[in-house]
Scaffold this motif. Structure first.
Motif, short mmCIF file in Angstrom:
data_model
loop_
_atom_site.label_atom_id
_atom_site.label_comp_id
_atom_site.label_asym_id
_atom_site.label_seq_id
_atom_site.Cartn_x
_atom_site.Cartn_y
_atom_site.Cartn_z
N ILE A 23 33.42 46.92 50.60
CA ILE A 23 34.13 47.46 51.77
C ILE A 23 33.41 47.03 53.05
O ILE A 23 34.04 46.61 54.03
CB ILE A 23 34.21 49.00 51.68
N LEU A 24 32.07 47.11 53.06
CA LEU A 24 31.30 46.75 54.24
C LEU A 24 31.45 45.27 54.61
O LEU A 24 31.51 44.91 55.78
CB LEU A 24 29.81 47.06 54.01
N THR A 25 31.52 44.41 53.57
CA THR A 25 31.61 42.97 53.83
C THR A 25 33.05 42.47 53.90
O THR A 25 33.29 41.34 54.32
CB THR A 25 30.88 42.19 52.71
N GLY A 26 34.00 43.29 53.49
CA GLY A 26 35.39 42.88 53.49
C GLY A 26 35.73 41.91 52.36
O GLY A 26 36.71 41.15 52.45
N MET A 27 34.93 41.93 51.30
CA MET A 27 35.15 41.02 50.17
C MET A 27 36.00 41.68 49.09
O MET A 27 35.79 42.86 48.78
CB MET A 27 33.81 40.60 49.56
N THR A 28 36.86 40.92 48.47
CA THR A 28 37.61 41.41 47.32
C THR A 28 36.67 41.42 46.11
O THR A 28 35.98 40.44 45.86
CB THR A 28 38.80 40.48 46.99
N PRO A 29 36.59 42.54 45.37
CA PRO A 29 35.73 42.56 44.19
C PRO A 29 36.06 41.41 43.26
O PRO A 29 37.23 41.14 42.98
CB PRO A 29 36.08 43.92 43.55
N ILE A 30 35.05 40.72 42.79
CA ILE A 30 35.28 39.49 42.02
C ILE A 30 36.00 39.75 40.71
O ILE A 30 36.71 38.89 40.18
CB ILE A 30 33.94 38.77 41.77
N ALA A 31 35.85 40.97 40.16
CA ALA A 31 36.57 41.30 38.92
C ALA A 31 38.08 41.29 39.13
O ALA A 31 38.85 41.02 38.21
CB ALA A 31 36.12 42.67 38.43
N ILE A 32 38.51 41.57 40.36
CA ILE A 32 39.94 41.55 40.68
C ILE A 32 40.40 40.13 40.91
O ILE A 32 41.45 39.69 40.44
CB ILE A 32 40.22 42.40 41.93
N MET A 57 36.77 37.45 30.54
CA MET A 57 36.48 38.58 31.42
C MET A 57 36.95 39.92 30.85
O MET A 57 36.70 40.97 31.42
CB MET A 57 37.13 38.35 32.79
N ARG A 58 37.66 39.86 29.71
CA ARG A 58 38.04 41.12 29.06
C ARG A 58 36.81 41.86 28.53
O ARG A 58 36.84 43.08 28.37
CB ARG A 58 38.99 40.83 27.90
N LEU A 59 35.75 41.10 28.26
CA LEU A 59 34.52 41.71 27.77
C LEU A 59 33.66 42.15 28.95
O LEU A 59 33.39 41.38 29.87
CB LEU A 59 33.74 40.72 26.91
N GLU A 60 33.22 43.39 28.90
CA GLU A 60 32.48 43.98 30.01
C GLU A 60 31.16 43.26 30.28
O GLU A 60 30.73 43.16 31.43
CB GLU A 60 32.21 45.46 29.71
N ARG A 61 30.53 42.74 29.23
CA ARG A 61 29.22 42.09 29.42
C ARG A 61 29.33 40.81 30.24
O ARG A 61 28.39 40.44 30.95
CB ARG A 61 28.56 41.82 28.07
N TYR A 62 30.48 40.12 30.16
CA TYR A 62 30.67 38.92 30.98
C TYR A 62 31.09 39.29 32.40
O TYR A 62 30.64 38.68 33.36
CB TYR A 62 31.73 38.02 30.35
N LYS A 63 31.94 40.29 32.50
CA LYS A 63 32.42 40.72 33.82
C LYS A 63 31.25 41.23 34.66
O LYS A 63 31.16 40.96 35.86
CB LYS A 63 33.47 41.83 33.66
N SER A 64 30.33 41.96 34.04
CA SER A 64 29.20 42.53 34.78
C SER A 64 28.29 41.44 35.36
O SER A 64 27.67 41.63 36.40
CB SER A 64 28.40 43.46 33.87
N LYS A 65 28.23 40.29 34.69
CA LYS A 65 27.39 39.19 35.20
C LYS A 65 27.94 38.64 36.51
O LYS A 65 27.18 38.37 37.44
CB LYS A 65 27.29 38.08 34.15
#
Length: 279
Positions: A270-279, A236-244
């Motif tokens: 924010i609207l769905t109350g979901m934690t961003p998956i990258a985090i 996940m350090r690579l942006e191309r994988y994180k973006s997927k």
């Protein structure tokens, strides 16, 4: 890295080997006799139309039993304790066996692999277990960029094992350079298909509601996306994988929030109350 497939797996568990494993483990006498009695005088019974037949059984863990996996582990455990070289590590989960060999050259890896597989084949013969050479796989793992022969000839039961460039073990797709590119692609494609099929029942003004979609995401899609994350998280350090992964979360967030495609990913979280998956 070699993955070996057992023919019949639990059905091939040989009772004398299980009882020997219990004796070697110094099993208390009362439990040993209980196991011995449990495996004694078992029969298989089948009826086809008006014809019936029964046959005595001498191997196999009873299907659906609580002790079946335990009996299999007792028989399979000695395989992990064979006299392997210092370059070899053997890992098993139920009947899924992996042999990993770490050396400096491809030729050395090939030679040691064949020596180790001969030991495993001899053990399997003594314990009435048969490995499937066609379904077993071997993969050469190296990050060397120089040009060299990367085909390996590894044999099991005197038959060559197919060489592959990616190998799936316990749900994790490993590639020859351990980038986990194939694993990320595999799980992203699978989740995308699932979300697109859900979209037929989750339109903007009708269909599955917020609570139902959120349950599907948290209970199914998110668990699948994060399965084995501790193994491939460095990718996940690579942006191309994180973006997927972000793209997959965005697809389901649009459905949950009943929003338009122009809404930003941050706003959707924010609207769905979901934690961003990258985090």
């Amino acid at each position: 890295m070699a993955s070996l497939d057992v023919k019949g797996s639990f059905d091939s568990a040989w009772w004398p080997a299980i009882l020997k494993g219990l004796r070697d483990a110094n099993c208390p006498r009362n439990l040993y006799h209980l196991a011995q009695d449990y495996l004694k005088e078992r029969t298989a019974f089948i009826t086809i139309n008006s014809f019936s037949m029964n046959k005595n059984i001498t191997k196999g863990c009873p299907q659906g039993s609580c002790c079946g996996p335990g009996f299999w582990n007792i028989q399979y455990n000695p395989l992990l304790n064979l006299s392997y070289t210092n370059h070899t590590k053997v890992v098993a989960f139920a009947d899924d066996l992996i042999i990993m060999i770490k050396v400096e050259s491809i030729g050395e890896a090939e030679n040691i692999a064949n020596v180790e597989l001969n030991k495993i084949a001899a053990w399997a013969k003594d314990n009435k277990i048969r490995f499937n050479e066609e379904k077993s796989k071997v993969m050469l793992m190296t990050r060397r960029k120089r040009k060299e022969q990367k085909d390996v000839a590894v044999y099991l039961n005197n038959k060559p094992i197919p060489q592959v460039h990616r190998l799936k073990y316990l749900g994790i797709m490993c590639d020859s350079k351990l980038t986990f590119k194939e694993h990320i692609k595999y799980m992203v494609d699978k989740c995308t298909k699932l979300i697109l099929s859900l979209s037929k029942a989750a339109k903007l003004n009708w269909g599955l509601n917020y609570k139902s979609l959120k349950t599907v995401y948290l209970g199914g899609i998110l668990r699948f996306l994060l399965y084995g994350a501790s193994v491939w998280i460095k990718a996940m350090r690579l942006e191309r994988y994180k973006s997927k992964l972000i793209r997959v979360q965005r697809l389901i967030n649009i459905k949950i929030a009943k929003a338009y495609r122009t809404v930003s990913n941050e706003a959707l979280c924010i609207l769905t109350g979901m934690t961003p998956i990258a985090i």
